[in-house]
Scaffold this active site. Sequence first.
Site, mmCIF file in Angstrom:
data_model
loop_
_atom_site.group_PDB
_atom_site.id
_atom_site.type_symbol
_atom_site.label_atom_id
_atom_site.label_comp_id
_atom_site.label_asym_id
_atom_site.label_seq_id
_atom_site.Cartn_x
_atom_site.Cartn_y
_atom_site.Cartn_z
ATOM 1 N N ASP A 15 0.846 -1.191 0.000
ATOM 2 C CA ASP A 15 0.000 0.000 0.000
ATOM 3 C C ASP A 15 0.880 1.239 0.000
ATOM 4 O OD1 ASP A 15 -2.668 1.451 0.597
ATOM 5 O OD2 ASP A 15 -1.352 2.128 2.220
ATOM 6 N N ASP A 114 -3.535 2.445 -5.599
ATOM 7 C CA ASP A 114 -2.424 2.571 -4.654
ATOM 8 C C ASP A 114 -2.166 1.301 -3.846
ATOM 9 O OD1 ASP A 114 -4.732 2.661 -3.168
ATOM 10 O OD2 ASP A 114 -4.099 4.326 -1.881
ATOM 11 N N GLU A 115 -2.759 0.181 -4.288
ATOM 12 C CA GLU A 115 -2.600 -1.052 -3.521
ATOM 13 C C GLU A 115 -2.503 -2.243 -4.463
ATOM 14 O OE1 GLU A 115 -5.065 -3.033 0.171
ATOM 15 O OE2 GLU A 115 -4.991 -0.859 -0.016
#
Length: 299
Positions: A15, A114-115
Site C-alpha cells: 500500500d 495505490d494497492e
Amino acid sequence: MDYSPYPRNDVLCIDMRSFYASVEAVKLGHDPMKVMLAVVGDPNRPGSIVLAASPPFKKRYGISNVSRYFELPNDPNIIIVPAHMEDYLKVSIEITKLLHNYAPQEAIHQYSIDEVWVTVNGLQKLFGDRWEIARKIQKDILNSFGITSSIGIGDNKFLAKVVMDLHAKKSGIAECKYEDVPEKLWSTPVQDIWGIGKRMMKNLHRMGIVTFGQIANYKLEHLQKRFGVMGEQLYWHAWGIDLSPVFGDFTKHEQKGFGHGIALLRDYTKEDVPYCILDLCEEACRRARTAGNAGRTIA
C-alpha cells in the site's frame, strides 16, 4: 485448527502511504512524511471533498478522506493542491512496472490505484526470503518515486491485506502466518477487518460478536444460517484461511453491474434529493445501455 491441508504462499500486500498526497508532495519537492499537504477535488468550492492528506497532516488534525475543504484548519503551513488524477495513474503504472522486476505478470494483482498484491513464491535464490523481498521493494519504491509504502506479508491474500491494514501501517512491514492469527487478529474489532462493512458490523454486534476472534469461535452452521455464503467466508477468514487464487489473469473482463456516485458539495434538502437520485439513475442506465446490457436488480 490444522492448517496442513491449506496452501501456504508468499504473498505481499503493498500500500502506498497517502498516495495522492505523496505524489503531489514529491512534485513540489517536499518529503511526504513531513509536509502538511492536502489534495482537494476542487479548491474553488468550499464543499469540495479532501481526497488525500499527508500522514503528518492526518495525525495532527485528524483529517480523513471524507472531510470537506471548508473543514480544514486555518494553518499557514498547510499546502492545498488540486487533484491531478492523470499523474496518479501514471505513477501507479510505473510502480507496477517496477514490481515486474521482482515477479511475473501473473503474480501481480492490482487491487486499486495505490494497492497491489504480489506473490513471490520461489524467488528466494534471486532476492531472498519474503521479508528480504518486501524490504527491497519498499526501498526501491522509495528511491524511485519518493513514496513510502506499507507491506503486509501473509500465507494468503487475506492475511497479507489484513496484517498490512492493522500492523504494517504502523511498523512499515508486518507478517501474519496461519499460526499468528489468534495473537495478531483475534482481538481486533470486527469493523476494523477488511471486508466487514457497517451493516455486517451491526448484524454481528446484534449476535454478540464484537471481536474477530469471536467469529472464529462461533458455530459455523449458525453463521451459515444467518449470512449464507458470507457467513462461511467470515468463519474461515477468522481462522486465516483464504483460497483466493494467487496466480492468474486478474484483469476484469466482464462488468456485471453498473453504478454511479457523486460527492455532494453541500447538505441536500428533502426536496433536492429526488433530483440527485434521478441524475445518478440516468447516468447508471446510460452506461448500461452503452455496454448493451439490461438490468434485473436495482439497488
